[in-house]
Design an enzyme around this catalytic site. Structure first.
Site, PDB file in Angstrom:
ATOM      1  N   ASP A   2       0.749  -1.280   0.047  1.00  0.00           N
ATOM      2  CA  ASP A   2       0.041  -0.047   0.058  1.00  0.00           C
ATOM      3  C   ASP A   2       0.644   1.296   0.021  1.00  0.00           C
ATOM      4  O   ASP A   2       1.989   1.475   0.529  1.00  0.00           O
ATOM      5  CB  ASP A   2      -0.800  -0.059   1.286  1.00  0.00           C
ATOM      6  N   HIS A  19       3.388   3.517  -9.049  1.00  0.00           N
ATOM      7  CA  HIS A  19       2.924   2.066  -9.238  1.00  0.00           C
ATOM      8  C   HIS A  19       4.362   1.211  -9.924  1.00  0.00           C
ATOM      9  O   HIS A  19       4.732   0.467  -9.817  1.00  0.00           O
ATOM     10  CB  HIS A  19       1.867   1.889 -10.522  1.00  0.00           C
ATOM     11  N   LEU A 113      10.682 -21.061  -4.391  1.00  0.00           N
ATOM     12  CA  LEU A 113       9.853 -20.136  -3.690  1.00  0.00           C
ATOM     13  C   LEU A 113       8.509 -20.143  -4.568  1.00  0.00           C
ATOM     14  O   LEU A 113       8.588 -19.989  -5.844  1.00  0.00           O
ATOM     15  CB  LEU A 113      10.303 -18.781  -3.571  1.00  0.00           C
TER      16      LEU A 113
END
Length: 222
Positions: A2, A19, A113
């Site tokens: 956020d 962004h 992962l």
């Protein structure tokens, strides 16, 4: 993840610049997670509520998804990262959805992962769909209503094949979960950081891991 927009506003930049900087923070975090031996990392990339943003911003976000997917896929595959998605990514349209499916297929056998990306995701909707699936099984005579328990609900979640959620990190100084992994976070450790996502780096990630390591996890037992 956020604070992209507020980070950009604080610097007098357009939201899309925030962004882009956030996407670079994803790259740093993924490398740090691999280095730390994290088994699974879930990123809240686009919530089901994000459609309320301007059409221009949503278009920019989809363009960034395409760009970084094309740029990073080979590196993800080389590093042994398995890419998968939760939510309803098909809502982004056939072109992007096809790219996402191909990326998941290309990395499906990797096991270093798991990078689980939440796209067009909302936890309440996920829980509602799980309940609907179980209700349908009962209606069809495939199971008894009395058999519906936490395990049965958990098996219907989109994360059913992933490890239990240990640690949930939120940036930007907000102290709420915002419809993210509500079921899965029941006994996870929560860390809220007073920095915007584009400023999240290796030190911030390690600091969150250190907080987690220093906590006692009792799961309500004592």
């Amino acid at each position: 993840m956020d604070g992209n927009g507020r980070w950009a506003a604080a610097k007098g930049l357009p939201r899309v610049a925030g962004h882009r900087a956030g996407a670079e923070a994803v790259r740093r975090t993924l490398k740090a997670a691999v280095k730390a031996g994290v088994e699974c990392l879930t990123l809240y990339a686009f919530s089901s509520e994000n459609w309320r943003r301007s059409e221009e911003e949503v278009t920019d976000l989809k363009g960034l998804m395409r760009f970084y997917l094309d740029r990073e896929l080979e590196e993800l595959a080389k590093e042994g990262v398995k890419l998968r998605f939760i939510g309803e990514p098909s809502a982004f349209g056939p072109d992007l959805w096809e790219r996402l499916q191909k990326a998941a297929a290309k990395t499906a056998d990797n096991d270093r992962l798991t990078l689980n990306v939440a796209l067009n995701y909302g936890s309440r909707a996920e829980i509602a769909r799980a309940a609907q699936c179980l209700a349908s099984k009962v209606a069809d005579g495939q199971m008894d209503a009395a058999a519906i328990d936490e395990d049965a609900m958990g098996a219907m979640m989109q994360t059913a094949d992933l490890p239990d959620l240990d640690l949930l990190i939120r940036t930007s100084g907000e102290i709420r979960l915002s419809n993210f992994l509500l079921w899965q976070a029941a006994y996870s450790e929560l860390v809220f950081l007073d920095l915007y996502w584009p400023d999240f780096d290796d030190a911030a990630f390690q600091g969150a891991l250190d907080q987690y390591a220093g906590r006692q996890r009792r799961f309500g037992g004592r």
